[in-house]
Structures are given as C-alpha cells and as structure tokens.
Write a protein that holds these residues in place. Structure first.
Motif: not given
Length: 497
Positions: A142-150
């Motif tokens: 989940s952390a990686v996914e939200m960083a990718l969207w950022d």
C-alpha cells in the motif's frame, strides 16, 4: 523551434524593424535581440525552452531508489514509516506503511520496482500485490502504491484525485474522537468543555468513542469470566487480546448492559443528536453478547458499531447485521478488494471501512468503494497515520462517491506538530474546521516533508533519515505464482529419445 526560426528569418529579410522587434520579443522573452545575434545556439535553446517542465518527462521516468524514515507519534512506542521513491528526473513520491507495521514489508519490494516507470502504477501494483496480506502485512504494498500515485501526479503536474477520474468533493469530512475521560471519576464540566471544543471550536461534525468493557470495568458484577482473562497466559497468542470473540466465553450481565447504556446515554446527551456518533472497541465477546449490546444501545442512534466480530467471520457478521437496526461496520484489516466484494455481495455489513494503508493503496481502495456503491453500501475510511497517508486517503475519499467520513486520530487533532510534519505545496491548510482540504491544483498528494519537524519525532530504535538502502536492491527469487509452458522457439533442455 523550427517554426520560430522560420518566423525570425522572415522578420529579418522582409519585415520592417518594428515588426521584427515585436516578433523577437514574442520569440525570446527576456533575451535581447543583441544577445540573440551573439549568443551560442545552446544558450538560445535553453532560454527559449525555459518554460518547459524538465523534471517531468513521464515516458522517460525511472525509479532509482527507495528510502525511508520511521516516526514515533505516540509515547506507547508506535511506529509510522514514511517511504520515498526517487527517480532519474529528480522528482520523488511519498508513501506510508501501515501504523505499527515493519518497514521491511516495503523495502522487500524495492528490487521489484527499480528501473521501472512509476507512472505505470497499475502494472507495478499487479507485480507486487502478491507480497501483501491482511492486517499490517498489507502496509508495504500500500505504501509503494500511494508513492507511485504521488510520483505520477507530480510527473503530469496534476493532483492525484484527477488521475482517479476526478472528484466529488474538494473538502473531505473527518471523524474524530470524543476526548478521553475516566468514567469512574468523571469531571462532567471538563468533559462538556472538551466536547464543545471538538464540535464548536475545532469544527468536527462526526465523532467516535469507545463503549468498551474497560470503560465500565471498575463496576463489579458486569461480566462473567473476566477474572480468568485478567491472569497472565502461557503465550501471547492465548491472551485476551489475541483470542477471537467466539472463544473467550466472556459474557455481559444485565447489570453490565445497563451500565454500558448509562455511559452511552451520558455521551449522547453531551454530544447531542445532530452529530453522528460512531462506536468502536467493544471487547472480545461472542455474537450473542454482541446482539445484546447492539439492541441495548439502539435508542442512542449510533452511526455504526465497529468490528464487533472479526471481519472474516462473515456468516456470523451477517447474522449480527440482520439482527440489529444500528449499522454494522468492518474492514480496516482487509487487504485487496476481493474480500470486500464478498462482504458486499452478501450484504454482510451495512458500511465498509477500509484502511488505505492495508487495503492496497489509493486506486484499490477507490475500486473497493465503487463496488460497494453498486451494492448500496457506504464507505467510511480508517486512518491512523502521518499527514502523508492521511492525504493519500483524502485524495481517494475525494474521488469516491459513496464516501462518508475519514478518521482523524486524537493525536492528529490535538497536536499542532502533527500538522507541521508536512508543508502543503500550494499553501493551503491541511485541515480546516473538521474537513481535509484537497487541493485544486497541487500535483500529486500536494505535500512535501518538513524535515526539521520530522527529525524531532524519529523512532528511537531507528533514527535514520532516508539513509541508503542498497542492501535491498538485489532480487533473489522468481516471483511467478504459476508455471507456464516452455518459450516457443527456445531450447527446452530435454533430450529426445
């Protein structure tokens, strides 16, 4: 550039001097004609293309690193980990691992995404999602996914919500907590003052509280079998906190139900009926006692009863939901949409409650909300994070129609330093009058870290600050979950008879 040079050539050869100067001014902005005549072509190109956003060539973006820092937001030793994914173009993305989860859940994924284009969010998510699970184990993915969207938002110069298909709201409603007081020795005047501050001064329009057995535990005769659970157990897994509800044989007496109702009656009388009031943290007792409690508290019109049973006990949860008129809610520990789909298809609960730090990140949580909407089920959102994960949740909430309210913990509400952990990139307030502000224009999540404040709250057990993590660069396993046929045209290594 070729068109500009043609225009300039025409100006020099045929136009009058005034027209030439006018066109030159349009072409070269602040560069003078004299400078144009004498400057090298490299300088001319640099000047005339100075408006181009060189840090965001999305097609050429590559992930070059993942680093982290761990924060301690409370004195109980809790951990909140922020990750930073760096790229070859100088822009980076921020994400957050689920509270109390191990940063290694995220670091393990680094070798799977190095060299990839972060704008391929869904493809990368499908690559890494096999390494997450329910509860805190979903925190890394989940952390990686939200960083990718950022990162994707920054690369394209738009807010994350815009990449999700747009938004339904620019302010996200928050729910906060009733200030903690000791029911055994209640200072009623102080309690009323604190609730007034939460509602009328801080502006929160939705509140939550804990009608737990611990709240009324000082009163004798409220439970059966509680002394057994007060004694130390042989292993942690057999302790009260780790034993699921059907297996404790803890029962609530009629006196206990009356005392619990008396407590809730007082809370509701102070809060009033205009403000939705949610309930969580009941205790570990079976479905029969859950039904008794739910029916006893129905007159107070609670917004929801949260996690009365463990979420995977879907048959029992459905019985509970059908037995009560107060909405039943669960979901903060569920990873990915598949289990939410089961809950929604069977109307196991009235409201789902994903935590974006476990459920799979921003897009997966929006998919969960959209599916629930089709089934007539609303979505609230659990969140116990720094402002990084909080804003990721806010962007998701802004883009999801059936959203109700997003959690904001007491420490986030009552500590100014929590808000100061980040700076908004467009100058807006992070939270205002009980709502999270979602930027119209700020790219990505719309925040950057406040290094000075972050360093004041580093976790004592790991006070590094985005130090190198090269030991996680190497991929050491084959990750496929199924075995296919040999590649066509390639030698198989099998010798024919």
């Amino acid at each position: 550039m070729k068109n500009k040079l043609k225009l300039l050539k025409g100006a020099v050869s045929g136009d009058n001097r005034r027209e030439f100067l006018k066109k030159a001014g349009v072409l070269f902005g602040g560069i003078s004609v004299a400078s144009y005549m004498t400057s090298p072509v490299e300088e001319l190109i640099a000047e005339t293309t100075s408006g181009v956003k060189r840090s965001s060539n999305p097609s050429d973006l590559k992930i070059t690193d993942m680093r982290y820092c761990v924060l301690q937001l409370a004195e109980d030793g809790s951990r909140n980990t922020i990750i930073r994914i760096d790229t070859n173009q100088g822009i980076y993305g921020l994400g957050e691992v689920r509270d109390a989860a191990d940063v290694r859940y995220a670091l393990f994924l680094k070798s799977r995404i190095l060299g990839e284009n972060p704008c391929n969010v869904e493809m990368l998510f499908k690559t890494i999602k096999q390494f997450g699970f329910h509860g805190r184990q979903g925190g890394g993915v989940s952390a990686v996914e939200m960083a990718l969207w950022d990162l994707a938002g920054k690369a394209f110069g738009v807010p994350c919500w815009m990449l999700l298909g747009g938004r339904y709201r620019n302010k996200v409603r928050l729910y906060s907590y009733i200030p903690v007081h000791n029911w055994a020795n209640m200072d009623e005047a102080k309690f009323r003052e604190d609730v007034n501050q939460r509602i009328n001064l801080q502006g929160y329009t939705w509140l939550k509280f804990y009608p737990s057995l611990e709240t009324i535990g000082h009163i004798p005769g409220i439970t059966v079998n509680s002394k057994y659970w007060a004694e130390p157990k042989f292993t942690e897994i057999t302790s009260y906190n780790k034993t699921k509800q059907p297996f404790t044989q803890l029962q609530i007496t009629d006196k206990g139900l009356d005392e619990l109702a008396r407590y809730v009656d007082f809370i509701r009388s102070v809060v009033g009926y205009e403000v939705p009031l949610s309930a969580d943290g009941f205790g570990n007792y079976d479905i029969n006692n859950c039904i008794s409690v739910g029916r006893k508290l129905f007159p107070y019109r609670l917004a929801w009863l949260e996690d009365m049973l463990s979420w995977e006990m879907t048959d029992q949860m459905k019985v509970l939901t059908e037995a009560l008129e107060t909405p039943v809610l669960t979901g903060e520990d569920i990873y990915l949409k598949e289990e939410f789909i089961k809950l929604c298809d069977n109307h196991v609960v009235d409201i789902i409650h994903p935590d974006l730090h476990t459920s799979g990140g921003i897009l997966e949580t929006k998919k969960i909300g959209d599916y629930a909407e089709e089934k007539g089920i609303a979505m609230a959102m659990h969140c116990s994070s720094t402002p990084v994960g909080f804003m990721a949740s806010a962007h998701c909430a802004a883009a999801t129609q059936n959203f109700l309210a997003l959690e904001m913990t007491t420490q986030a509400v009552d500590n100014a330093w929590w808000h100061n952990l980040v700076k908004t990139t467009d100058g807006r307030k992070l939270v205002e009058s009980g709502y999270a502000n979602v930027s119209d224009t700020a790219p990505g999540l719309g925040i950057e870290l406040n290094e000075d404040e972050i360093k004041k709250h580093l976790f004592p057990g790991d006070n590094s600050y985005f130090a190198p993590t090269s030991e996680w660069n190497e991929r050491r396993s084959e990750d496929h979950l199924w075995s296919g046929r040999f590649t066509i045209g390639q030698p198989t290594g099998i010798v024919p008879k």
